[in-house]
Design an enzyme around this catalytic site. Structure first.
Site, short mmCIF file in Angstrom:
data_model
loop_
_atom_site.label_atom_id
_atom_site.label_comp_id
_atom_site.label_asym_id
_atom_site.label_seq_id
_atom_site.Cartn_x
_atom_site.Cartn_y
_atom_site.Cartn_z
N CYS A 113 -28.21 36.52 41.39
CA CYS A 113 -27.74 37.63 40.56
C CYS A 113 -27.15 38.77 41.38
O CYS A 113 -26.41 39.60 40.84
CB CYS A 113 -28.88 38.15 39.70
SG CYS A 113 -29.59 36.91 38.60
N HIS A 252 -27.80 45.50 37.32
CA HIS A 252 -27.80 44.12 36.88
C HIS A 252 -28.50 44.04 35.52
O HIS A 252 -29.60 44.57 35.34
CB HIS A 252 -28.51 43.25 37.90
CG HIS A 252 -28.81 41.86 37.42
ND1 HIS A 252 -27.86 41.05 36.84
CD2 HIS A 252 -29.98 41.13 37.43
CE1 HIS A 252 -28.41 39.90 36.52
NE2 HIS A 252 -29.69 39.92 36.85
N ASN A 282 -28.55 37.80 30.41
CA ASN A 282 -28.44 37.82 31.86
C ASN A 282 -27.38 36.81 32.29
O ASN A 282 -27.59 35.60 32.17
CB ASN A 282 -29.80 37.47 32.48
CG ASN A 282 -29.81 37.52 33.99
OD1 ASN A 282 -28.77 37.52 34.63
ND2 ASN A 282 -31.00 37.54 34.57
#
Length: 325
Positions: A113, A252, A282
């Protein structure tokens, strides 16, 4: 020294939207359970002609259009991804062919990520050494290909999408100021995805359960909040800024509880934290560039604004990047 500046952004998500209500029909879960624990309402799932490189290419074209840059002028393409179209060649090579960036060299980067932030920092160093260079930085994922759709703790979290930025040099007093990036391989087993099954009998893993995302959510929460908080504060301090100097934080988009706890620790008001998690879930390396493009196109970024990106992912990998818009 020339600074690296973002001159164009773009994003792309698949056409199909998968709602919490849709997931109720697939696993034992509920809209209330998902919303309360994650903040996610929908996520986008790829269909025909929405392979990783195709999403990445569409995002790239939109970024190039905004930047008014011809694909032939791109010198480097970096695609941050943990769900590549193929193991070899790189997704970046597919993007190069798709958009016609014939003069670029291209490769992928995997920092989970945190990938886009890592790649953006990499682009900064290329541009500082070659100020006329133009770099296309992309975060692109098709996580739907790597999710265990029987595991309600993970399948509700992830979505597909891509975001891109065009980076080049500038002599103006703006651009990327600095970064603070970290890794800790000691905690790899908190969030990981196994490789394809080995064809070498001597290297077969006894506990291999498929090339799927596995996560210890409770421990990840603790590490994510603490490490992103420390990374943002340390970076601001290094460059002699206070948290009050920050105009916008783009974190994020992992989980709303992580984001709210981070916001609480940084003492930032809602208007200074960009959140679009509820729409996309996500999207790993695509998370920050999609958010950056949305903030840009919504007029939330103004010339001279102090903007921080912060991220956390498997590896463990995390960090922050500071820029003057």
């Amino acid at each position: 020294m020339s600074k690296a500046v973002i001159i164009g952004t773009g994003s792309c998500v698949p056409s199909r939207s998968l709602s919490n209500e849709d997931l109720e029909k697939m696993v034992e879960t509920s809209d209330k359970w998902i919303t309360t624990r994650t903040g996610i309402k929908t996520r986008h799932i790829s269909g025909p002609d929405e392979q990783n490189y195709q999403l990445a290419s569409k995002a790239a074209k939109r970024a190039l259009e905004m930047a008014e840059v011809d694909p032939a002028d791109i010198g480097l393409i970096v695609v941050a991804t943990l769900s590549p179209h193929m193991i070899m060649p790189s997704t970046a090579c597919f993007v190069q062919a798709e958009i016609g960036a014939d003069n670029a060299f291209a490769y992928d980067l995997n920092a989970a990520c945190a990938g886009f932030t890592y790649a953006l920092d990499l682009a900064r160093h290329y541009v500082q050494s070659q100020p006329g260079m133009k770099v296309l930085v992309i975060g692109s994922e098709t996580l739907s290909t790597r999710v265990d759709w029987q595991d309600r703790n993970t399948c509700v979290l992830f979505g597909d999408g891509a975001g891109a930025a065009v980076v080049t040099g500038t002599e103006e007093d703006r651009g990327i100021i600095g970064s603070k990036l970290h890794s800790d391989g000691n905690h790899w087993d908190l969030l990981y995805m196994d490789s394809p099954e080995s064809q070498n009998a001597d290297l077969v893993k006894e506990d291999w359960q498929g090339s799927l995302i596995r996560m210890n959510g409770g421990d990840i929460f603790k590490h994510a909040v603490r490490n992103m908080d420390e990374a943002v504060k340390a970076l601001l301090d290094r460059h002699r800024f206070s948290i009050d100097d920050l105009d916008l934080l783009i974190p994020h988009q992992a989980n709303i509880r992580i984001l709210r706890k981070l916001q609480e620790r940084l003492k930032l008001p809602d208007e200074k934290v960009f959140v679009n998690l509820h729409k996309y879930g996500n999207t790993s390396a695509a998370s920050i560039p999609i958010a950056l493009d949305e903030a840009n196109r919504q007029g939330m970024l103004h010339k001279g604004d102090l903007v921080a990106l912060c991220t956390f992912g498997g590896g463990l990998t995390w960090g922050s990047l500071l820029l003057r818009w």
